[in-house]
Design a protein around this motif. Sequence first.
Motif, PDB file in Angstrom:
ATOM      1  N   PRO A  52       0.828  -1.210   0.000  1.00 27.05           N
ATOM      2  CA  PRO A  52       0.000   0.000   0.000  1.00 27.05           C
ATOM      3  C   PRO A  52       0.859   1.255   0.000  1.00 27.05           C
ATOM      4  CG  PRO A  52      -0.796  -1.575   1.642  1.00 27.05           C
ATOM      5  CD  PRO A  52       0.531  -2.089   1.149  1.00 27.05           C
ATOM      6  N   GLY A  53       0.397   2.275  -0.710  1.00 26.23           N
ATOM      7  CA  GLY A  53       1.098   3.544  -0.773  1.00 26.23           C
ATOM      8  C   GLY A  53       0.231   4.670  -0.246  1.00 26.23           C
ATOM      9  N   PRO A  54       0.764   5.894  -0.230  1.00 21.81           N
ATOM     10  CA  PRO A  54       0.020   7.024   0.345  1.00 21.81           C
ATOM     11  C   PRO A  54      -1.267   7.347  -0.408  1.00 21.81           C
ATOM     12  CG  PRO A  54       2.030   7.768  -0.765  1.00 21.81           C
ATOM     13  CD  PRO A  54       2.105   6.278  -0.687  1.00 21.81           C
ATOM     14  N   ARG A  55      -1.335   6.973  -1.687  1.00 25.85           N
ATOM     15  CA  ARG A  55      -2.529   7.283  -2.469  1.00 25.85           C
ATOM     16  C   ARG A  55      -3.577   6.173  -2.421  1.00 25.85           C
ATOM     17  NH1 ARG A  55      -0.152   9.373  -8.130  1.00 25.85           N
ATOM     18  NH2 ARG A  55       1.876   8.632  -7.428  1.00 25.85           N
ATOM     19  N   LEU A 110      27.804   1.973 -10.306  1.00 27.02           N
ATOM     20  CA  LEU A 110      27.411   3.373 -10.151  1.00 27.02           C
ATOM     21  C   LEU A 110      26.607   3.528  -8.862  1.00 27.02           C
ATOM     22  CD1 LEU A 110      27.396   6.144 -11.681  1.00 27.02           C
ATOM     23  CD2 LEU A 110      25.184   5.443 -12.616  1.00 27.02           C
ATOM     24  N   PRO A 111      27.166   4.232  -7.856  1.00 30.67           N
ATOM     25  CA  PRO A 111      26.438   4.406  -6.592  1.00 30.67           C
ATOM     26  C   PRO A 111      25.134   5.188  -6.793  1.00 30.67           C
ATOM     27  CG  PRO A 111      28.759   4.973  -6.330  1.00 30.67           C
ATOM     28  CD  PRO A 111      28.513   4.837  -7.806  1.00 30.67           C
ATOM     29  N   LEU A 112      24.138   4.872  -5.970  1.00 29.90           N
ATOM     30  CA  LEU A 112      22.823   5.495  -6.081  1.00 29.90           C
ATOM     31  C   LEU A 112      22.397   6.077  -4.738  1.00 29.90           C
ATOM     32  CD1 LEU A 112      20.915   2.786  -8.169  1.00 29.90           C
ATOM     33  CD2 LEU A 112      22.111   4.819  -9.013  1.00 29.90           C
ATOM     34  N   ALA A 113      21.627   7.172  -4.808  1.00 32.84           N
ATOM     35  CA  ALA A 113      21.067   7.806  -3.608  1.00 32.84           C
ATOM     36  C   ALA A 113      19.679   8.336  -3.945  1.00 32.84           C
ATOM     37  CB  ALA A 113      21.973   8.940  -3.130  1.00 32.84           C
ATOM     38  N   ARG A 114      18.894   8.602  -2.926  1.00 27.74           N
ATOM     39  CA  ARG A 114      17.573   9.188  -3.145  1.00 27.74           C
ATOM     40  C   ARG A 114      17.706  10.601  -3.712  1.00 27.74           C
ATOM     41  NH1 ARG A 114      13.148   6.720  -0.620  1.00 27.74           N
ATOM     42  NH2 ARG A 114      13.703   5.079   0.871  1.00 27.74           N
ATOM     43  N   ARG A 115      16.781  10.956  -4.596  1.00 30.25           N
ATOM     44  CA  ARG A 115      16.756  12.323  -5.116  1.00 30.25           C
ATOM     45  C   ARG A 115      16.322  13.323  -4.055  1.00 30.25           C
ATOM     46  NH1 ARG A 115      13.652  12.439 -10.956  1.00 30.25           N
ATOM     47  NH2 ARG A 115      15.095  11.136 -12.153  1.00 30.25           N
ATOM     48  N   SER A 116      15.508  12.876  -3.110  1.00 28.51           N
ATOM     49  CA  SER A 116      14.895  13.776  -2.140  1.00 28.51           C
ATOM     50  C   SER A 116      15.001  13.184  -0.749  1.00 28.51           C
ATOM     51  CB  SER A 116      13.418  13.989  -2.515  1.00 28.51           C
ATOM     52  OG  SER A 116      12.701  14.582  -1.453  1.00 28.51           O
ATOM     53  N   ASP A 117      14.981  14.060   0.259  1.00 32.54           N
ATOM     54  CA  ASP A 117      14.979  13.597   1.647  1.00 32.54           C
ATOM     55  C   ASP A 117      13.587  13.172   2.101  1.00 32.54           C
ATOM     56  OD1 ASP A 117      17.680  14.067   1.961  1.00 32.54           O
ATOM     57  OD2 ASP A 117      17.390  16.146   2.601  1.00 32.54           O
ATOM     58  N   ASP A 118      12.599  13.406   1.266  1.00 35.78           N
ATOM     59  CA  ASP A 118      11.218  13.030   1.597  1.00 35.78           C
ATOM     60  C   ASP A 118      11.124  11.504   1.665  1.00 35.78           C
ATOM     61  OD1 ASP A 118       8.507  12.470   1.716  1.00 35.78           O
ATOM     62  OD2 ASP A 118       7.940  13.958   0.215  1.00 35.78           O
ATOM     63  N   PRO A 119      10.779  10.947   2.836  1.00 33.07           N
ATOM     64  CA  PRO A 119      10.741   9.477   2.957  1.00 33.07           C
ATOM     65  C   PRO A 119       9.685   8.831   2.065  1.00 33.07           C
ATOM     66  CG  PRO A 119       9.786  10.526   4.907  1.00 33.07           C
ATOM     67  CD  PRO A 119      10.413  11.614   4.091  1.00 33.07           C
ATOM     68  N   ARG A 120       8.746   9.613   1.541  1.00 34.10           N
ATOM     69  CA  ARG A 120       7.717   9.059   0.663  1.00 34.10           C
ATOM     70  C   ARG A 120       8.199   8.938  -0.779  1.00 34.10           C
ATOM     71  NH1 ARG A 120       3.105  13.327   1.821  1.00 34.10           N
ATOM     72  NH2 ARG A 120       4.975  14.604   1.524  1.00 34.10           N
ATOM     73  N   SER A 121       9.334   9.561  -1.070  1.00 34.46           N
ATOM     74  CA  SER A 121       9.837   9.557  -2.448  1.00 34.46           C
ATOM     75  C   SER A 121      10.762   8.361  -2.675  1.00 34.46           C
ATOM     76  CB  SER A 121      10.602  10.853  -2.741  1.00 34.46           C
ATOM     77  OG  SER A 121      11.217  10.783  -4.006  1.00 34.46           O
ATOM     78  N   TRP A 122      10.514   7.616  -3.748  1.00 35.01           N
ATOM     79  CA  TRP A 122      11.347   6.470  -4.097  1.00 35.01           C
ATOM     80  C   TRP A 122      12.260   6.787  -5.277  1.00 35.01           C
ATOM     81  CZ3 TRP A 122      11.702   2.437  -0.951  1.00 35.01           C
ATOM     82  CH2 TRP A 122      10.666   2.212  -0.045  1.00 35.01           C
TER      83      TRP A 122
END
Length: 233
Positions: A31-34, A110-122
């Motif tokens: 389940p997601g926020p929507r 290639l190392p990866l990181a989240r684009r945003s600090d928003d925990p809802r963003s994947w």
Amino acid sequence: MSNAFDIGARLLYRDALLLVIDKPAGLPVHPGPRGGETLTDHLDALRFGLPRRPETAHRLDRDTSGCLALGRHAKALARLGKLFSGSGVDKTYWAIVEGGPAEEAGRIDLPLARRSDDPRSWWMKADPAGDPSLTHWRVLGRAGGRTWLELKPVTGRTHQLRVHCAASGWPILGDAIYGGAPRGSALHLHARTLSIPLYPKRDAITVTAPPPPHIAEAVAPLAAQAAISRAPS
């Protein structure tokens, strides 16, 4: 999808600890926020006499189809969790990409990181300070400006294959987040095979999922061209 969706018809493997299903593209696992329908809504149909429903042992994106492993109870999930968190499980994906690599095989480190600090963003990005991420790839066919790739992720970062392909200059066909495809496009990424060494004294359990129609249709001309290329002259 709907409540009429028959998850039992998509069961690929079953034993006392493990189930593997062929997850359809477009169905979120959790389940997601929507809100909206998720795979979790259908898992009670896979209890097969056990008191609790099975739970997923790893992740697949909503738009990715194919092999998804489920643990049937807590001990099974713990064992599977250790295998998936390390490098014990061999995962093979099919992808159709726009353009393609010049070579026939290689690796993307290639190392990866989240684009945003928003925990809802994947959403993810390539970032030298991010988590180490490694993918091996091999060309299975080429035709019409597209390439059919076999992808083997060594690490299991969120959206790893999608970001790795896009950052290499050959985004996955239908990727609206990393490839610029129109929203609502069908992502051409399929979890083709899982090989899980679940039982120490037995061979690994290897399960293969058939490609969904949109990927099978895209693969057909690439496979035909590959067959022509391999034919003796």
